[in-house]
Design a protein around this motif. Sequence first.
Motif, PDB file in Angstrom:
ATOM      1  N   VAL A  84       0.835  -1.205   0.000  1.00 43.80           N
ATOM      2  CA  VAL A  84       0.000   0.000   0.000  1.00 43.80           C
ATOM      3  C   VAL A  84       0.865   1.248   0.000  1.00 43.80           C
ATOM      4  CG1 VAL A  84      -1.641   1.353   1.367  1.00 43.80           C
ATOM      5  CG2 VAL A  84      -2.010  -1.107   1.070  1.00 43.80           C
ATOM      6  N   ARG A  85       1.891   1.268   0.855  1.00 43.94           N
ATOM      7  CA  ARG A  85       2.758   2.448   0.950  1.00 43.94           C
ATOM      8  C   ARG A  85       3.442   2.746  -0.379  1.00 43.94           C
ATOM      9  NH1 ARG A  85       7.874   3.515   1.308  1.00 43.94           N
ATOM     10  NH2 ARG A  85       8.469   1.315   1.354  1.00 43.94           N
ATOM     11  N   MET A  86       3.959   1.705  -1.026  1.00 47.93           N
ATOM     12  CA  MET A  86       4.661   1.902  -2.300  1.00 47.93           C
ATOM     13  C   MET A  86       3.706   2.354  -3.403  1.00 47.93           C
ATOM     14  SD  MET A  86       7.635  -1.025  -2.476  1.00 47.93           S
ATOM     15  CE  MET A  86       6.575  -2.431  -2.240  1.00 47.93           C
ATOM     16  N   THR A  87       2.516   1.778  -3.413  1.00 50.28           N
ATOM     17  CA  THR A  87       1.531   2.175  -4.423  1.00 50.28           C
ATOM     18  C   THR A  87       1.129   3.632  -4.232  1.00 50.28           C
ATOM     19  OG1 THR A  87       0.704  -0.107  -4.461  1.00 50.28           O
ATOM     20  CG2 THR A  87      -0.670   1.575  -5.492  1.00 50.28           C
ATOM     21  N   GLU A  88       0.915   4.040  -2.998  1.00 50.16           N
ATOM     22  CA  GLU A  88       0.587   5.437  -2.711  1.00 50.16           C
ATOM     23  C   GLU A  88       1.696   6.364  -3.189  1.00 50.16           C
ATOM     24  OE1 GLU A  88      -0.024   5.464   1.514  1.00 50.16           O
ATOM     25  OE2 GLU A  88      -2.210   5.481   1.300  1.00 50.16           O
ATOM     26  N   TYR A 130      -5.341   7.455  -8.953  1.00 53.34           N
ATOM     27  CA  TYR A 130      -5.854   7.533  -7.592  1.00 53.34           C
ATOM     28  C   TYR A 130      -5.511   6.284  -6.784  1.00 53.34           C
ATOM     29  CZ  TYR A 130      -8.540  11.493  -9.338  1.00 53.34           C
ATOM     30  OH  TYR A 130      -8.910  12.695  -9.887  1.00 53.34           O
ATOM     31  N   ASP A 131      -5.062   6.516  -5.548  1.00 51.07           N
ATOM     32  CA  ASP A 131      -4.642   5.422  -4.664  1.00 51.07           C
ATOM     33  C   ASP A 131      -5.734   4.371  -4.500  1.00 51.07           C
ATOM     34  OD1 ASP A 131      -2.790   7.416  -4.378  1.00 51.07           O
ATOM     35  OD2 ASP A 131      -2.909   7.569  -2.209  1.00 51.07           O
ATOM     36  N   ASP A 132      -6.979   4.830  -4.252  1.00 55.95           N
ATOM     37  CA  ASP A 132      -8.054   3.889  -3.928  1.00 55.95           C
ATOM     38  C   ASP A 132      -8.440   3.011  -5.109  1.00 55.95           C
ATOM     39  OD1 ASP A 132     -11.072   5.328  -4.802  1.00 55.95           O
ATOM     40  OD2 ASP A 132      -9.211   6.451  -4.954  1.00 55.95           O
ATOM     41  N   GLU A 133      -7.989   3.353  -6.322  1.00 59.96           N
ATOM     42  CA  GLU A 133      -8.233   2.507  -7.485  1.00 59.96           C
ATOM     43  C   GLU A 133      -7.018   1.637  -7.808  1.00 59.96           C
ATOM     44  OE1 GLU A 133      -9.502   5.177 -10.565  1.00 59.96           O
ATOM     45  OE2 GLU A 133     -11.233   5.865  -9.430  1.00 59.96           O
ATOM     46  N   LEU A 134      -5.816   2.138  -7.485  1.00 66.81           N
ATOM     47  CA  LEU A 134      -4.595   1.394  -7.783  1.00 66.81           C
ATOM     48  C   LEU A 134      -4.288   0.336  -6.725  1.00 66.81           C
ATOM     49  CD1 LEU A 134      -2.448   4.432  -8.946  1.00 66.81           C
ATOM     50  CD2 LEU A 134      -3.126   2.501 -10.389  1.00 66.81           C
ATOM     51  N   ILE A 135      -4.580   0.643  -5.464  1.00 62.92           N
ATOM     52  CA  ILE A 135      -4.235  -0.286  -4.378  1.00 62.92           C
ATOM     53  C   ILE A 135      -4.954  -1.636  -4.518  1.00 62.92           C
ATOM     54  CG2 ILE A 135      -4.451  -0.671  -1.886  1.00 62.92           C
ATOM     55  CD1 ILE A 135      -3.741   2.346  -1.559  1.00 62.92           C
ATOM     56  N   PRO A 136      -6.277  -1.666  -4.781  1.00 63.73           N
ATOM     57  CA  PRO A 136      -6.931  -2.975  -4.955  1.00 63.73           C
ATOM     58  C   PRO A 136      -6.339  -3.782  -6.113  1.00 63.73           C
ATOM     59  CG  PRO A 136      -8.572  -1.257  -4.624  1.00 63.73           C
ATOM     60  CD  PRO A 136      -7.252  -0.560  -4.823  1.00 63.73           C
ATOM     61  N   VAL A 164       6.402  -2.370  -7.149  1.00 64.26           N
ATOM     62  CA  VAL A 164       5.182  -1.945  -7.837  1.00 64.26           C
ATOM     63  C   VAL A 164       5.596  -1.024  -8.981  1.00 64.26           C
ATOM     64  CG1 VAL A 164       2.924  -0.839  -7.645  1.00 64.26           C
ATOM     65  CG2 VAL A 164       3.896  -2.020  -5.658  1.00 64.26           C
ATOM     66  N   ARG A 165       4.984  -1.203 -10.138  1.00 60.84           N
ATOM     67  CA  ARG A 165       5.299  -0.366 -11.302  1.00 60.84           C
ATOM     68  C   ARG A 165       4.016   0.058 -12.004  1.00 60.84           C
ATOM     69  NH1 ARG A 165       5.942  -1.866 -16.586  1.00 60.84           N
ATOM     70  NH2 ARG A 165       6.043  -4.058 -15.963  1.00 60.84           N
ATOM     71  N   ILE A 183       1.186  11.969   5.108  1.00 59.07           N
ATOM     72  CA  ILE A 183      -0.126  11.366   5.207  1.00 59.07           C
ATOM     73  C   ILE A 183      -0.024   9.939   4.681  1.00 59.07           C
ATOM     74  CG2 ILE A 183      -2.497  11.387   4.336  1.00 59.07           C
ATOM     75  CD1 ILE A 183      -2.432  14.332   4.232  1.00 59.07           C
ATOM     76  N   ALA A 184      -0.573   8.997   5.436  1.00 56.94           N
ATOM     77  CA  ALA A 184      -0.566   7.600   4.999  1.00 56.94           C
ATOM     78  C   ALA A 184      -1.836   6.925   5.460  1.00 56.94           C
ATOM     79  CB  ALA A 184       0.655   6.884   5.591  1.00 56.94           C
ATOM     80  N   ARG A 185      -2.215   5.864   4.743  1.00 52.37           N
ATOM     81  CA  ARG A 185      -3.377   5.086   5.154  1.00 52.37           C
ATOM     82  C   ARG A 185      -3.072   4.370   6.462  1.00 52.37           C
ATOM     83  NH1 ARG A 185      -7.206   4.317   1.040  1.00 52.37           N
ATOM     84  NH2 ARG A 185      -6.576   5.518  -0.785  1.00 52.37           N
ATOM     85  N   ALA A 186      -4.106   4.131   7.242  1.00 52.31           N
ATOM     86  CA  ALA A 186      -3.934   3.515   8.549  1.00 52.31           C
ATOM     87  C   ALA A 186      -3.186   2.201   8.453  1.00 52.31           C
ATOM     88  CB  ALA A 186      -5.303   3.303   9.204  1.00 52.31           C
TER      89      ALA A 186
END
Length: 381
Positions: free
Chosen positions: A265-269, A308-314, A335-336, A375-378
């Motif tokens: 998640v961190r790398m994708t963000e 967008y993070d919320d579309e790439l992370i899944p 992640v690339r 800022i990071a996701r929980a």
Amino acid sequence: MSQPRTIAHFDLDAFFVSVECINNPSLKGRPLIVGGSKERGVVAACSYEARKYGIHSAMPMATAMRLCPQATVVKGTRGEYSKYSRWVTEIIAEKAPLFEKASIDEFYLDLTGMNRYFNPWQWTIDLRQEIIDKTGLPISFALAPNKMIAKMATNAAKPNGYMQVKPGMEEEFLSPLPVNAIPGIGKQTYQHLLVIGIQTIGDISSRKLSDLEFLLGSYGPELWNKARGIHHGEVVPYYEAKSVSTENTFEVSSTDMDFIMSELVRMTERIAHELRQDDKMAGCIAVKIRYPDFETTSRQMAIPYTCYDDELIPAAKALFHKLYRKGQPVRLLGVRLSEFTGEARQTNLFENSEKKADLYNAIDAVKDRFGKDAIARARTI
């Protein structure tokens, strides 16, 4: 003396609408709107039948429905738009010596020098027909000495047509056009130009440069040059920005899925933030895993264009789980993102997209000021 440039501009006509009609032929010929809900969304695209009622993209859906209550509304299938855009890109990439993908449905081709070998005009007509035959999409194009005139001529050729503005014919083509046909002239500038008696592009070219400088300041000379068809923008090769990636080799190989998912998640963000900084969207994501025995495996998947993070992370998580050898320690994770396009944010003109864009702009502003990890996701903390 240098050879005149030959630039082709291709633009898919009412692209979103065209894709919807291919997938559902019963929609053809109707006043059709692609966008969010009738109450809260915005118009992402509309058919030519809907445009007759004054509907246009970015208009609130509520306004559009007042103008044309009988319009058919579809929410849009972004994945399909990405698929068709890639298809057209592949056809162009196979044939064109140099091209720029300006947006999901718009391309510039630099054909300068091709006339030594064959007729660029006929070559471009044949390429257009190949795109139509293979994809079923209507597409317009224009051939001109520079990018600005090519784009303006394509707009004049629409829908589903083509034209050529030969060197030396620039002013003849431009003069009768309304002044707001020049790319970059917004509503306020247009109203100001009307007030000072400038309605057509010919009205600009007939004025003295000194008069325009007095009336418009530093913008005067720029507009004066554009009215004469002078533009030096280069076709930016599509392959320049190939990918953005990040990877992390762990100090100790890990089987801790909470830790591994947090890193993913961190790398994708992180790379999604880089993408937004460049005002790009990606159409492909890949994940790489390396095990302690140095066996490395990777997998990629095509995705609807996004940053967008919320579309790439899944998508990143789905790839990881398809790749991962259950119970095996992970030594390296990567992640690339690839298949970039600029200005593809038009695919996000659907419900809640404006709120999402505002949210990510706020997040990025904090990251730019206090660092990428401010800022990071929980899950990543």
